[in-house]
Design a protein around this motif. Structure first.
Motif, PDB file in Angstrom:
ATOM      1  N   ILE A 608       0.452  -1.658  -0.438  1.00 41.49           N
ATOM      2  CA  ILE A 608       0.031  -0.131  -0.039  1.00 41.49           C
ATOM      3  C   ILE A 608       1.383   1.021   0.072  1.00 41.49           C
ATOM      4  N   ASP A 609       2.139   1.317   0.846  1.00 45.48           N
ATOM      5  CA  ASP A 609       2.731   2.780   0.467  1.00 45.48           C
ATOM      6  C   ASP A 609       3.257   2.685  -0.755  1.00 45.48           C
ATOM      7  N   ASP A 610       3.835   1.405  -1.155  1.00 42.79           N
ATOM      8  CA  ASP A 610       4.508   1.378  -2.132  1.00 42.79           C
ATOM      9  C   ASP A 610       2.619   1.767  -3.857  1.00 42.79           C
ATOM     10  N   TYR A 611       2.288   1.580  -3.657  1.00 45.32           N
ATOM     11  CA  TYR A 611       1.197   2.301  -4.798  1.00 45.32           C
ATOM     12  C   TYR A 611       1.004   3.977  -4.269  1.00 45.32           C
ATOM     13  N   ASP A 612       1.033   4.200  -2.712  1.00 45.66           N
ATOM     14  CA  ASP A 612       1.038   5.216  -3.068  1.00 45.66           C
ATOM     15  C   ASP A 612       1.657   6.252  -2.954  1.00 45.66           C
ATOM     16  N   LYS A 613       2.567   5.697  -2.644  1.00 47.03           N
ATOM     17  CA  LYS A 613       4.208   7.165  -3.392  1.00 47.03           C
ATOM     18  C   LYS A 613       4.309   6.760  -4.988  1.00 47.03           C
ATOM     19  N   GLU A 614       3.726   5.969  -5.435  1.00 52.02           N
ATOM     20  CA  GLU A 614       3.514   5.926  -6.983  1.00 52.02           C
ATOM     21  C   GLU A 614       2.659   6.568  -7.709  1.00 52.02           C
ATOM     22  N   GLU A 615       1.935   6.466  -7.048  1.00 52.37           N
ATOM     23  CA  GLU A 615       0.609   7.728  -7.335  1.00 52.37           C
ATOM     24  C   GLU A 615       0.469   9.160  -7.038  1.00 52.37           C
ATOM     25  N   GLN A 616       0.992   9.324  -5.573  1.00 52.48           N
ATOM     26  CA  GLN A 616       2.009  10.621  -5.224  1.00 52.48           C
ATOM     27  C   GLN A 616       2.568  11.384  -6.702  1.00 52.48           C
ATOM     28  N   ARG A 617       3.550  10.212  -7.606  1.00 50.38           N
ATOM     29  CA  ARG A 617       4.585  10.558  -8.092  1.00 50.38           C
ATOM     30  C   ARG A 617       3.662  10.822  -9.423  1.00 50.38           C
ATOM     31  N   LYS A 618       3.069  10.096  -9.577  1.00 49.93           N
ATOM     32  CA  LYS A 618       2.375   9.968 -10.415  1.00 49.93           C
ATOM     33  C   LYS A 618       0.879  11.640 -11.206  1.00 49.93           C
ATOM     34  N   MET A 619       0.949  12.028  -9.670  1.00 44.92           N
ATOM     35  CA  MET A 619       0.236  13.204  -9.560  1.00 44.92           C
ATOM     36  C   MET A 619       0.763  14.194 -10.215  1.00 44.92           C
ATOM     37  N   GLY A 620       2.695  14.088  -9.670  1.00 46.64           N
ATOM     38  CA  GLY A 620       3.553  15.879  -9.806  1.00 46.64           C
ATOM     39  C   GLY A 620       2.905  16.507  -8.424  1.00 46.64           C
ATOM     40  N   VAL A 621       2.446  16.180  -7.426  1.00 44.42           N
ATOM     41  CA  VAL A 621       2.271  16.813  -6.217  1.00 44.42           C
ATOM     42  C   VAL A 621       3.167  16.774  -5.263  1.00 44.42           C
ATOM     43  N   PRO A 622       3.637  17.755  -4.384  1.00 47.76           N
ATOM     44  CA  PRO A 622       5.279  16.963  -3.506  1.00 47.76           C
ATOM     45  C   PRO A 622       4.451  16.323  -2.049  1.00 47.76           C
ATOM     46  N   HIS A 623       4.879  15.078  -1.798  1.00 48.87           N
ATOM     47  CA  HIS A 623       4.568  14.193  -0.802  1.00 48.87           C
ATOM     48  C   HIS A 623       3.283  14.226   0.706  1.00 48.87           C
ATOM     49  N   SER A 624       2.711  13.837   0.354  1.00 50.16           N
ATOM     50  CA  SER A 624       2.268  14.226   1.557  1.00 50.16           C
ATOM     51  C   SER A 624       0.354  12.704   2.069  1.00 50.16           C
ATOM     52  N   ILE A 625       0.426  13.033   3.494  1.00 44.04           N
ATOM     53  CA  ILE A 625      -0.096  12.075   3.957  1.00 44.04           C
ATOM     54  C   ILE A 625      -1.117  12.650   3.815  1.00 44.04           C
ATOM     55  N   LYS A 626      -1.769  13.468   3.081  1.00 47.14           N
ATOM     56  CA  LYS A 626      -3.671  13.349   2.886  1.00 47.14           C
ATOM     57  C   LYS A 626      -4.356  12.417   2.281  1.00 47.14           C
ATOM     58  N   TYR A 627      -2.989  11.804   1.168  1.00 46.18           N
ATOM     59  CA  TYR A 627      -4.168  11.117  -0.381  1.00 46.18           C
ATOM     60  C   TYR A 627      -3.866   9.929   0.250  1.00 46.18           C
ATOM     61  N   ARG A 628      -2.766  10.006   1.512  1.00 45.59           N
ATOM     62  CA  ARG A 628      -2.727   8.221   1.480  1.00 45.59           C
ATOM     63  C   ARG A 628      -3.890   7.317   1.870  1.00 45.59           C
ATOM     64  N   THR A 629      -4.941   7.571   2.829  1.00 46.50           N
ATOM     65  CA  THR A 629      -6.247   6.540   2.883  1.00 46.50           C
ATOM     66  C   THR A 629      -6.621   6.607   1.685  1.00 46.50           C
ATOM     67  N   GLY A 630      -7.253   7.196   0.987  1.00 44.44           N
ATOM     68  CA  GLY A 630      -7.581   7.622  -0.334  1.00 44.44           C
ATOM     69  C   GLY A 630      -7.249   6.347  -1.577  1.00 44.44           C
ATOM     70  N   HIS A 631      -5.736   5.993  -1.708  1.00 41.59           N
ATOM     71  CA  HIS A 631      -4.966   5.660  -2.580  1.00 41.59           C
ATOM     72  C   HIS A 631      -5.121   3.984  -1.520  1.00 41.59           C
ATOM     73  N   ALA A 632      -5.178   3.604  -0.038  1.00 43.93           N
ATOM     74  CA  ALA A 632      -4.771   2.857   0.474  1.00 43.93           C
ATOM     75  C   ALA A 632      -5.776   2.160  -0.076  1.00 43.93           C
TER      76      ALA A 632
END
Ligand code: ZN
Ligand code: ZN
Length: 688
Positions: A608-632
């Motif tokens: 899940i962490d990996d997926y979150d990281k990857e998705e956030q990278r795709k979004m091109g935004v600075p890494h943030s905790i607020k997207y994590r639950t959604g990605h999870a």
């Protein structure tokens, strides 16, 4: 008149003395109140109270008793004097105010001082200065603890090389033994030193001089002759052998020594291993022993780490061997434990790094040590990632080392022996390593030849059960970590090729790795007794070569690859292992009924962490905790059927069993395989 009570005191330079205002012989002034002379450390609230507290039926609780009774419980003011009974039984305080404490709690770690008679007996070969020892110094130190008597020093010079000498010696001891026996009474104890030389080619002890020349005799012969007249006074004694370490180097002399110690029923014996032992170096250690063990009566085995920490530079000179009498078993036996100084660069775990490179002869040429780590997959979350050092590698830094022999620079590996570092040293460079105790005489089932490696009873293991895993690992290390020693030639042959490629992704480097792997596998197949190699051999080879890379960019790139490999490994674990590893230990986690979501978050945290990281990278935004639950959530909804099945199985199991049982044995066993695999693969380097 009753005999003067023998008390041992630590005498301070300060104290109380009568103060006079005029030269002696002047007319007397009024005397000081009696109480002030009795105690300088406690002060009564009002001086007139000294009359009150001397009435009958007053119960006095000393400061030590008061402290002891309140330490574990709740604090309480100290009144000292109580009506009829101690405060614990409801005794009421006599005085309106607490007693004022004028002194402070002093350095003694316990309040029990030896009040039994003590005798220091010094057996010494030839003449009183034949061996230079700190015993006279110790004696004058100890003597002052016994201002009212109770202390005796006896120097027994012996020379027992001929029958005539033996007869003379034995006869001469009669009167002294009688005096000693009387001094010790029923309760006294002896602190015994045996100062002698030992013969370096045999370990025999010197017996005495004949025609100006020393004669050596067997250990049992010498000890028997010299100590026999004193046998009755040595029972329960502490004994220190100020003898060269040759006695320990040869099997028979050491066995005879232990036999003698056991037969005399001394409480403990200490001996030093240095081949040319210099007793004066042990002065600090022996002073600490005199104070803590002889005067304060601390248990020698328990106090031993403290003694070592106070021993100054003794560890640079010698190992220290402690033998204590164990009466708990069916028959008396000795527990024998070796303590050695531990220094990370020159003597890790007490094992000395050779002073000279055996290939090129350089001295002080060893590189900074390189630690080979074993990963300890314990149940403790904090400790899970903590790696333990399994061995240290040192390579010779002389540039031409091995050139004449056409060999690579010399390399040595020091494996961690069983045992543990004592937690007493001041800083990293002054530590001690304790080897597992052995039993003497060895238990019947163990053949005598393996005595020294037989490990002490199960109690020891239980006490250190927290590193149960660890000890298993250690025993496997030689075959696991030594694969590169076995294939050193191949590794050396391709080392330059590997380094010249300079880029971990280059075809050339990949090719080198393949070639080396194939060569090793080929050689391994021809071996009668194939050396174990790591399963992921190519990666292990990468790791091995990694230590030689000097190019900064190359190093960094390699590091990334090695780390990436580890991450990929994690997804390669079996469902069972994943479940065991992910299962939370805290009981509160299981309080409410677990649903798939709870379990998935634990089980597939990494994914899940990996997926979150990857998705956030795709979004091109600075890494943030607020997207994590959604990605999870999204990851959870897109689980494969295999993952879903794993989650459901773990959910049922966790709901049914609750928190994992405290007995971690099952856990360990399940994890052992994984731990060992990890270990073989995760041979990493760290500088340190
Ligand atoms: Zn008391
Ligand atoms: Zn060398």
């Amino acid at each position: 008149m009753p005999p003067k009570k023998n008390t041992a005191k630590k005498r301070a330079a300060g104290g109380s003395a009568q103060r006079i205002g005029a030269p002696l012989g002047s007319p007397p002034a009024s005397p000081a109140p009696a109480f002030r002379q009795v105690s300088v450390e406690l002060e009564l609230p009002i001086e007139s109270h000294s009359v009150v507290v001397q009435r009958p039926n007053i119960f006095f609780v000393c400061l030590s008793c008061h402290t002891q009774s309140t330490l574990g419980a709740s604090p309480a003011p100290y009144f000292g004097f109580y009506h009829d009974k101690p405060p614990a039984q409801g005794g009421q305080a006599v005085l309106p105010q607490f007693l004022r404490l004028n002194g402070k709690f002093e350095v003694a770690s316990c309040t029990l001082l030896s009040s039994t008679p003590i005798a220091v007996i010094h057996f010494i070969i030839g003449a009183h200065d034949e061996v230079i020892t700190p015993v006279p110094l110790l004696s004058s130190y100890l003597q002052h603890f016994f201002p009212n008597g109770g202390y005796m020093y006896l120097e027994v010079v012996f020379s027992v090389a001929t029958h005539k000498q033996i007869d003379e010696y034995t006869r001469m001891q009669e009167a002294r033994v009688a005096e000693l026996t009387q001094h010790l009474g029923r309760t006294g104890r002896a602190f015994v030193f045996f100062s002698n030389h030992s013969e370096q080619d045999s370990g025999w002890l010197f017996a005495g001089k004949v025609k100006g020349k020393f004669i050596a005799m067997s250990v049992s012969q010498v000890l028997c002759t010299v100590l026999r007249p004193y046998a009755s006074t040595l029972k329960g004694a502490h004994m220190v052998f100020l003898v060269c370490g040759s006695v320990l180097e040869y099997e028979d002399p050491f066995v005879e020594l232990k036999d003698a110690i056991l037969e005399l029923m001394v409480a403990s014996a200490v001996i030093f291993s240095a081949t040319r032992f210099q007793p004066l170096v042990a002065t600090n250690f022996l002073l600490a022993m005199a104070e803590l063990v002889i005067v304060e009566h601390l248990d020698l085995r328990k106090a031993f780490p403290t003694l070592l920490s106070l021993s100054s530079r003794l560890g640079q000179h010698s190992k220290v061997i402690l033998m204590t009498l164990d009466l708990a078993a069916d028959s008396p036996r000795l527990l024998v434990t070796t303590f050695a100084r531990a220094h990370p660069q020159t003597q890790p775990w007490g094992v000395e790094v050779p002073a000279q490179c055996p290939t090129c002869g350089s001295t002080n040429s060893w590189s900074e040590k390189v630690a080979v780590l074993a990963f300890d997959e314990s149940e403790d979350v904090d400790a899970r990632d903590r790696a333990t050092v399994a061995s240290y590698l040192y390579s010779c830094t002389y540039p031409d080392c091995g050139k004449n022999q056409g060999a690579p620079p010399h390399k040595i590996s020091i494996n961690k022996p069983p045992g543990s570092i004592l937690n007493v040293g001041r800083g990293k460079t002054n530590n001690w390593f304790q080897s597992p105790s052995t039993i003497f005489p060895p238990p019947a089932s163990v053949p005598p030849s393996s005595v020294s490696s037989a490990s002490f009873d199960t109690q020891d293991k239980r006490a250190s059960s927290s590193d149960g895993n660890h000890s298993v690992l250690i025993s496997l290390i030689p075959s696991m970590s030594d694969w590169y020693n076995s294939f050193e030639e191949i590794l050396a042959e391709y080392k330059d090729d590997f380094l010249e490629a300079k880029d971990p992704e280059s075809t050339r480097r990949r090719q080198v790795l393949r070639t080396v792997r194939d060569a090793i596998v080929e050689l391994q197949e021809t071996q009668d007794n194939p050396v174990d190699v790591p399963k992921a051999l190519k990666r292990a080879i990468r790791r091995y070569y990694f230590q030689f890379i000097t190019d900064e960019d190359d190093r960094q790139a390699e590091e990334e690859i090695l780390e990436g490999d580890e991450e990929r490994d994690q997804s390669g674990v079996s469902p069972e292992e994943r479940e065991v590893n992910a299962r939370p230990k805290e009981a509160f986690f299981y309080k409410k009924k677990l649903i798939d979501w709870d379990v998935a978050l634990k089980l597939f945290k990494q994914e899940i962490d990996d997926y979150d990281k990857e998705e956030q990278r795709k979004m091109g935004v600075p890494h943030s905790i607020k997207y994590r639950t959604g990605h999870a959530r999204r990851w959870f909804n897109n689980m494969t059927s295999a993952q879903r099945k794993e989650v459901e199985e773990a959910r049922d199991k966790w709901n049914e069993e609750g928190a994992p049982p405290e007995s971690q044995a099952i856990y360990r066993k399940r994890n052992l395989k994984k731990t060992l695999e990890n270990f073989s693969e995760e041979i990493r380097r760290t500088m340190g």
